[in-house]
Every structure is written in C-alpha cells, then in structure tokens.
Design an enzyme around this catalytic site. Structure first.
Site, PDB file in Angstrom:
ATOM      1  N   CYS A  93       0.829  -1.198   0.000  1.00 53.44           N
ATOM      2  CA  CYS A  93       0.000   0.000   0.000  1.00 53.44           C
ATOM      3  C   CYS A  93       0.867   1.253   0.000  1.00 53.44           C
ATOM      4  CB  CYS A  93      -0.931   0.004   1.218  1.00 53.44           C
ATOM      5  SG  CYS A  93      -2.039   1.436   1.240  1.00 53.44           S
ATOM      6  N   CYS A  96      -0.828   4.124   1.939  1.00 53.03           N
ATOM      7  CA  CYS A  96      -0.788   3.918   3.396  1.00 53.03           C
ATOM      8  C   CYS A  96       0.616   4.070   3.938  1.00 53.03           C
ATOM      9  CB  CYS A  96      -1.287   2.518   3.748  1.00 53.03           C
ATOM     10  SG  CYS A  96      -2.922   2.131   3.122  1.00 53.03           S
ATOM     11  N   ASP A  97       1.547   3.345   3.359  1.00 48.59           N
ATOM     12  CA  ASP A  97       2.878   3.258   3.926  1.00 48.59           C
ATOM     13  C   ASP A  97       3.809   4.361   3.439  1.00 48.59           C
ATOM     14  OD1 ASP A  97       2.059   0.979   5.260  1.00 48.59           O
ATOM     15  OD2 ASP A  97       2.511  -0.265   3.535  1.00 48.59           O
TER      16      ASP A  97
END
Length: 115
Positions: A93, A96-97
């Site tokens: 992701c 996200c990351d």
C-alpha cells in the site's frame, strides 16, 4: 486494513491506530447503529430495484443498503527477503505506507499500479 499494521492517515486518530483495531471499532459502531452484518459468500444479488435482494445458502435477504466488501490480496513479487521485510518497510500500500512519518524525506519505490 485487517492486515495493515499502523494506520496513521485516518481521521480521528492523531496517534494512529492498528488496522485490525480500526476494523473492529467500525464493525462495533455499525452494529450499535442498527446494522446487520452478514459475513458470508453471496451467491446472487439484484441491485436493479429496492429493496436490494441477495442470496446466501439459498436464503434470500432484502436490504435498503448493501456494502460490497470484496477484500483484497496483495500481489507479491516473491523477491529474496520479501518475507523478512514484509510490513517492515515492504508492503502493498503505497498510499498507506508511503505517507508514514518513518518514510518522510525518504525515497519510496512503488512497483505496479494496483491493477
């Protein structure tokens, strides 16, 4: 989110929250608001008219609102060290990351486009 560790970009959690905990909290809140959650494989669904109807194990249900949660599975590349570094700097992701503070001002490599 059920397989994600730290979620730091979700509103209302200034210190972040673990993915599984966020999912459990959302589930509990929806139940408290009257939602009925059916976690089964849907065999047939009709979204052409309301109430929507769907079948699970030959039992028909009707609902004014249906949330289709199809899930996701990361496509791994089977690289050497992938198991060692998965969720420790290597993940599936980028949004996200890549936005996490631990990667601030770092070079982030994204392979693939999620398709």
């Amino acid at each position: 989110l059920t397989t994600t560790t730290d979620v730091e970009n979700f509103p209302g959690f200034p210190k972040g929250i673990m993915g599984p905990q966020l999912m459990e909290d959302m589930r509990e809140q929806s139940i408290n608001c009257g939602a009925e959650i059916i976690t089964e494989t849907v065999e047939k669904i009709n979204l052409q008219k309301r109430p929507f109807t769907f079948e699970v194990d030959d039992v028909e249900y009707a609902a004014d609102t249906v949330i289709l949660a199809t899930g996701a599975t990361a496509k791994r590349m089977n690289l050497p060290g992938e198991e060692t570094y998965w969720q420790r700097g290597m993940s599936a992701c980028a949004v996200c990351d890549g936005a996490m503070p631990m990667f601030k001002d770092q070079i982030v490599v994204v392979v693939g486009g999620g398709d």
